[in-house]
Design an enzyme around this catalytic site. Sequence first.
Site, short mmCIF file in Angstrom:
data_model
loop_
_atom_site.label_atom_id
_atom_site.label_comp_id
_atom_site.label_asym_id
_atom_site.label_seq_id
_atom_site.Cartn_x
_atom_site.Cartn_y
_atom_site.Cartn_z
N ASN A 1 -4.27 9.59 -11.13
CA ASN A 1 -4.84 10.43 -9.92
C ASN A 1 -6.25 10.67 -9.96
O ASN A 1 -6.93 10.71 -8.95
CB ASN A 1 -4.01 11.81 -10.16
CG ASN A 1 -2.77 11.85 -9.92
OD1 ASN A 1 -2.25 10.91 -9.07
ND2 ASN A 1 -1.86 12.87 -10.11
N HIS B 1 1.23 7.24 10.75
CA HIS B 1 1.64 7.77 9.31
C HIS B 1 3.11 8.21 9.66
O HIS B 1 3.85 8.75 8.71
CB HIS B 1 0.97 8.92 8.94
CG HIS B 1 1.17 9.45 7.53
ND1 HIS B 1 1.63 10.66 7.22
CD2 HIS B 1 1.07 8.75 6.24
CE1 HIS B 1 1.88 10.58 5.78
NE2 HIS B 1 1.60 9.57 5.20
N TYR C 1 10.36 10.55 -5.09
CA TYR C 1 9.83 11.39 -4.18
C TYR C 1 11.05 12.52 -3.36
O TYR C 1 11.80 11.89 -3.15
CB TYR C 1 8.91 10.76 -3.06
CG TYR C 1 7.71 10.10 -3.50
CD1 TYR C 1 7.42 10.11 -4.92
CD2 TYR C 1 6.77 9.80 -2.58
CE1 TYR C 1 6.34 9.46 -5.37
CE2 TYR C 1 5.65 9.15 -3.15
CZ TYR C 1 5.47 8.87 -4.28
OH TYR C 1 4.41 8.31 -4.70
N ARG D 1 2.43 21.69 -2.83
CA ARG D 1 2.52 21.00 -3.97
C ARG D 1 0.90 21.10 -4.46
O ARG D 1 0.62 21.19 -5.57
CB ARG D 1 3.18 19.60 -3.96
CG ARG D 1 2.75 18.89 -5.15
CD ARG D 1 3.32 17.36 -5.22
NE ARG D 1 3.18 16.71 -3.94
CZ ARG D 1 2.10 15.96 -3.76
NH1 ARG D 1 1.42 15.64 -4.56
NH2 ARG D 1 2.00 15.18 -2.69
#
Length: 686
Positions: free
Chosen positions: A55, A443, A476, A569
């Site tokens: 990340n 998206h 996910y 999140r």
Amino acid sequence: MASDKIKAKRAFVKDTCINREYSWLLFNKRVLDQAADTAVPVLERAKFLGIFASNLDEFFMVRVGSLYNEAVSNPEEKENKTGLTAQKQLDGICQVVSELYEERADCFSALVKDLSACGVKLVRATQLSPRQLKECQNIFKINILPQLSLMVLDAKHPMMQFENKRNYMLYDLAKGDRSMIGVMALNEYLNKLYRVGTGDSIRLVALEEIIRACGASAFTGYDVKDSMLVRCTRNADFDTYIDDADLESDFSQIMKKKVASRARMNIVRVEVDNDSSKLKDFVLKLIKVDPKYCFVDKRFFDYKFMFQLGKYLPESVAEPLKYKPFKGRVDDELASTPSMIETVLNHDVFLSYPYDAMSPLETLLDECSRDDRVSAISITIYRLAHHSRIADLLCRASENGKMVTVVIELCARFDEENNMYFARKLQEAGCTIIYGMENYKVHSKIISIVLNEGDDIRYITHLGTGNYNESTSKQYTDLNIITADREIGEDGAAFFRNISICNTEYRYNKLLVAPETLKSGLVAYMDREIAKGSDGYILAKMNSLTDKVIIDKLREASCAGVKVELIIRGICCILPEVEGKTENISVISIVGRFLEHSRVYSFGKGKDRITYISSADLMTRNVDKRVEIAAPVLDKKIEERILKILRIMLSDNVKARKLCADGKYRKVTGGEEPMDAQDYLLRHKI
């Protein structure tokens, strides 16, 4: 130094807003916390450490890269939440990240001890016994050295190029009275771990440690005075804008060139394992990087090898050190139905990944590829698995004579090459390929299926919050609704027509579609709740909240007495619980086994409640600069199931962290018994 870090953190919080970059760093800190949490199985903790490092790599390539560009092009421009210029943000980031490096080192040291207690010993170069050192020397000579690239920098060879995220070992060399720099480029295809020794205990030596122990021997005939491992991170935030001059070019070829350009973009971070070496000064001078962008980690820069530790253990030993395996459920009705098409025509179908399997959607597409009633299938693709059954089914449908249209986003960051591969594959199968929409990333997550039954046209539409990716559907959390509602079906078909002609101004019957109506539609529902005062209610779940208009509207709702509960999140740029301003807003974040990815926006209670699932986070880039969809949940039973999932998450007191008025995240307390929402949803069908 400590006071500088405190000042940097304070600058990132202003009034009721938090700087976006700082909020992201706080999120990644919550990921690191999972790596340090001894309640998490030790091999899973190792993975969290790898995720944290990965990340951070992407953060520097994308966010720091973007800020670097802005600092050069618009040095006086200030972001709209805390009023910081790009350079001020960069300065603060460097202060906070240096602290994260220290915490990462502490976390790794604790993990090494806990792994050793479980029988996996990560051995440092300085800890090798004479026999182990001899074994590492053989490994280096036979397996590693032939795959290394060596160079000596001298008067004839004074320059070199550091590739993005590649490790290099530099050596301070001498031959007679001449001083030179030796460069060893580590091949990215080399194994990252090597087992040494015998017996029950598993001893692993990382590639970097073998290089530290044996690498100097490669420079035969030289005296080695010092060495330093170094890695550079380059800006990956290239411009995807396409103007009229590009219209005669193949967009996929344009994207290939842009992806390749990443290797030559400016360096935004340097990592070294030896802060006192003069080699560090050599590197910083060579690449012209400010020392504040240089960070020290005496062990590793890339922790992806932490994902591989389990394969060195017998399964009987590794199993209790990992999360208990599971398989996504398939509802009894869906498992036994002779026709997914008929099931969906009869009632809406709800899938909640990863607790539910993706297979019913695959079954639907498989059936549609063969059913004579199906005349057209249209789908948006943002990220696909490397081995995609979805892509195979679309190819089969096209080969069976269906009109298959695929809107594939070539600008999906770091997935561009994978998407270009599938674009070619689908095109070769006869699918119509559309590369997104003119300077707007597509998206949205939607499949439109058109059935021709004589004079009657019917529709099946899939709407979701996540990608059509079999791999991530197991990791996910995402929500999916498959519906035969006619108005949504007509909206879905119109959506693909508008994409094909680059029309963003169309008004849909039920779908909210960015950049035209999604943001304004959600704001209108917020205004409706504001008008109710203390009777108003807003419940939302998302990955990130950064849009200033939305933030201001939520603050207005709080001041009007509306109760606002947010599950976010990652990035959250609103500061909750500030007296007189955001005191009616609560924010929690859950970082756990699965990556929370679903987006839900619900307004009101009782009969006037309206709930949407969406592909969009409430970020300016999503609601203003992308093509996104929010779809209403029409089936009240499905709506109640979704809201029950959110209520379970709000009761989490194990993984949940609460954002407080001082800008810090703290563990949620309360509740008679521990509640881990993800674990509960694994064990109970909602």
